[in-house]
Design a protein around this motif. Structure first.
Motif, PDB file in Angstrom:
ATOM      1  N   ARG A 148       0.819  -1.206   0.000  1.00 51.72           N
ATOM      2  CA  ARG A 148       0.000   0.000   0.000  1.00 51.72           C
ATOM      3  C   ARG A 148       0.861   1.268   0.000  1.00 51.72           C
ATOM      4  NH1 ARG A 148      -2.678  -4.606  -0.249  1.00 51.72           N
ATOM      5  NH2 ARG A 148      -1.799  -5.112   1.786  1.00 51.72           N
ATOM      6  N   PHE A 152       0.781   0.609  -4.254  1.00 51.69           N
ATOM      7  CA  PHE A 152      -0.508   1.268  -4.482  1.00 51.69           C
ATOM      8  C   PHE A 152      -0.341   2.771  -4.634  1.00 51.69           C
ATOM      9  CE2 PHE A 152      -4.225   3.555  -2.985  1.00 51.69           C
ATOM     10  CZ  PHE A 152      -5.235   2.994  -3.750  1.00 51.69           C
ATOM     11  N   ARG A 153       0.376   3.404  -3.723  1.00 50.83           N
ATOM     12  CA  ARG A 153       0.502   4.863  -3.741  1.00 50.83           C
ATOM     13  C   ARG A 153       1.158   5.382  -5.005  1.00 50.83           C
ATOM     14  NH1 ARG A 153       4.668   7.946  -2.573  1.00 50.83           N
ATOM     15  NH2 ARG A 153       5.805   6.245  -1.570  1.00 50.83           N
ATOM     16  N   GLU A 156      -1.095   4.714  -7.995  1.00 53.62           N
ATOM     17  CA  GLU A 156      -2.260   5.585  -7.891  1.00 53.62           C
ATOM     18  C   GLU A 156      -1.948   6.996  -8.378  1.00 53.62           C
ATOM     19  OE1 GLU A 156      -5.560   6.616  -4.474  1.00 53.62           O
ATOM     20  OE2 GLU A 156      -3.440   6.887  -3.985  1.00 53.62           O
ATOM     21  N   SER A 161      -6.710   5.867  -8.767  1.00 55.68           N
ATOM     22  CA  SER A 161      -7.040   4.974  -7.657  1.00 55.68           C
ATOM     23  C   SER A 161      -7.564   3.616  -8.109  1.00 55.68           C
ATOM     24  CB  SER A 161      -8.091   5.637  -6.756  1.00 55.68           C
ATOM     25  OG  SER A 161      -7.600   6.817  -6.179  1.00 55.68           O
ATOM     26  N   TRP A 162      -8.437   3.601  -9.124  1.00 54.93           N
ATOM     27  CA  TRP A 162      -9.085   2.338  -9.487  1.00 54.93           C
ATOM     28  C   TRP A 162      -8.114   1.361 -10.130  1.00 54.93           C
ATOM     29  CZ3 TRP A 162     -12.707   2.449  -6.393  1.00 54.93           C
ATOM     30  CH2 TRP A 162     -13.582   3.525  -6.253  1.00 54.93           C
ATOM     31  N   ALA A 164      -4.851   1.367  -9.616  1.00 52.47           N
ATOM     32  CA  ALA A 164      -3.950   0.971  -8.524  1.00 52.47           C
ATOM     33  C   ALA A 164      -4.603  -0.060  -7.618  1.00 52.47           C
ATOM     34  CB  ALA A 164      -3.553   2.204  -7.715  1.00 52.47           C
ATOM     35  N   LEU A 165      -5.898   0.094  -7.386  1.00 51.04           N
ATOM     36  CA  LEU A 165      -6.623  -0.854  -6.547  1.00 51.04           C
ATOM     37  C   LEU A 165      -6.611  -2.248  -7.166  1.00 51.04           C
ATOM     38  CD1 LEU A 165      -8.599  -1.286  -4.093  1.00 51.04           C
ATOM     39  CD2 LEU A 165     -10.443  -0.855  -5.728  1.00 51.04           C
ATOM     40  N   MET A 203      -7.058   4.362   1.317  1.00 48.25           N
ATOM     41  CA  MET A 203      -7.680   5.468   0.596  1.00 48.25           C
ATOM     42  C   MET A 203      -8.487   6.366   1.531  1.00 48.25           C
ATOM     43  SD  MET A 203      -8.931   3.535  -2.903  1.00 48.25           S
ATOM     44  CE  MET A 203      -9.910   4.933  -3.467  1.00 48.25           C
TER      45      MET A 203
END
Length: 312
Positions: A148, A152-153, A156, A161-162, A164-165, A203
């Motif tokens: 994360r 993810f960061r 993102e 965001s989506w 990366a998610l 998030m």
């Protein structure tokens, strides 16, 4: 401006190359691999002691090295405010994450028990908890920093965001395929329930403390309290269980996190967090959608990352 995106000090060609998201991610992995070598060496020295409670000390040392490396990478390479590990408000967020992780797993086991898949047949002394506490500290801190805090960061800030998610959840599940007793179902379950849930709580908070607490408490409650295998690894817990029934109900030898109750409960919770993040305006758009606009994407994380960070 989004503190998750490095701030240039003169945009030279070298700077642009090094701070292209994929290159930044490769550098970050290299830094954390170095931290892992140092952490493993320190833990090995501590692990040479015979007393089981030293597992907690070893786990804490590993976690501490990773935290220092992550803050150092953010400060000196990314030149950003490392607000996602700021100490202000950390205790409350960590406790919140711990409570959520323990509560979710108790709910999962409760459903499995009601359907006849889990029964307590004995207990064990409290000293069996030392190893699982150490394991939970390590997994909570190191995996959340890597998956994360970094993957993810960084993704993102580039693709939104989506994307990366989806990518971070898929990677999280795929990494668990190398665990003992892993199956494609288990890997998929980890991706859907845990990968989504942990990214979503990041998030919402824009910090790592709640995610670390949730992850650590989930593992501890699963293994340390209920005596259920943690991601395929057998551990000793306070309760000695008899686990029976179809793998879809119990998760089989991989553990209850691969069960249908876990997938339903945790995925529902993760979706709820995503809805909350969206309503709070915490969803970041891809970089090309943010060009020429000061609203939405770039300001989202800055507003969400409250607390004192490391000043560049």
């Amino acid at each position: 401006m989004n503190p998750s995106i490095a701030k240039p000090r003169g945009k030279t060609l070298l700077w642009r190359i090094l701070h292209f998201p994929l290159i930044t991610l490769v550098v970050a992995i290299g830094v954390m691999m170095g931290a892992s070598v140092v952490a493993t060496s320190l833990a090995a020295v501590v692990g040479a002691r015979s007393d089981s409670h030293w597992a907690i000390v070893g786990g804490s040392l590993v976690a501490g090295v990773f935290v220092i490396a992550y803050i150092g990478f953010g400060r000196f390479f990314e030149h950003r405010l490392v607000t996602d590990l700021a100490l202000k408000g950390a205790a409350l967020e960590l406790i919140m994450g711990l409570a959520i992780g323990a509560g979710l797993f108790c709910a999962v086991v409760g459903v499995i028990a009601l359907l006849g898949g889990y029964q307590v047949i004995g207990t064990q002394p409290a000293d069996v908890l030392y190893p699982i506490i150490g394991i939970s500290i390590v997994s909570g801190v190191t995996e959340e920093i890597m998956l994360r805090g970094l993957f993810f960061r960084i993704i993102e800030g580039w693709l939104g965001s989506w994307v990366a998610l989806v990518l971070s959840a898929a990677l999280f599940g795929a990494l668990h395929l190398g665990n003992p007793n892993a199956t494609l179902v288990a890997g998929g379950a980890i991706a859907i329930e845990a990968g989504v849930m942990l990214a979503a709580i990041y998030m919402v908070t824009r910090r790592l403390w709640a995610a670390i607490g949730l992850h650590a408490a989930w593992n501890f409650t699963q293994g340390g309290i209920f005596g259920i295998p943690v991601s395929g690894t057998d551990v000793q817990g306070l309760l000695v269980p008899r686990i029976s029934g179809p793998e879809l109900l119990t998760g089989g030898d991989f553990g209850a996190e691969a069960s249908l109750p876990a997938m339903l409960i945790c995925t529902a919770f993760g979706i709820g967090l995503l809805v909350l993040a969206s309503r709070r305006g915490q969803v970041i758009k891809p970089y090309w959608a943010r060009r020429g606009s000061t609203a939405a994407g770039e300001d989202v994380a800055a507003g969400a990352s409250s607390g004192a960070g490391v000043q560049s």
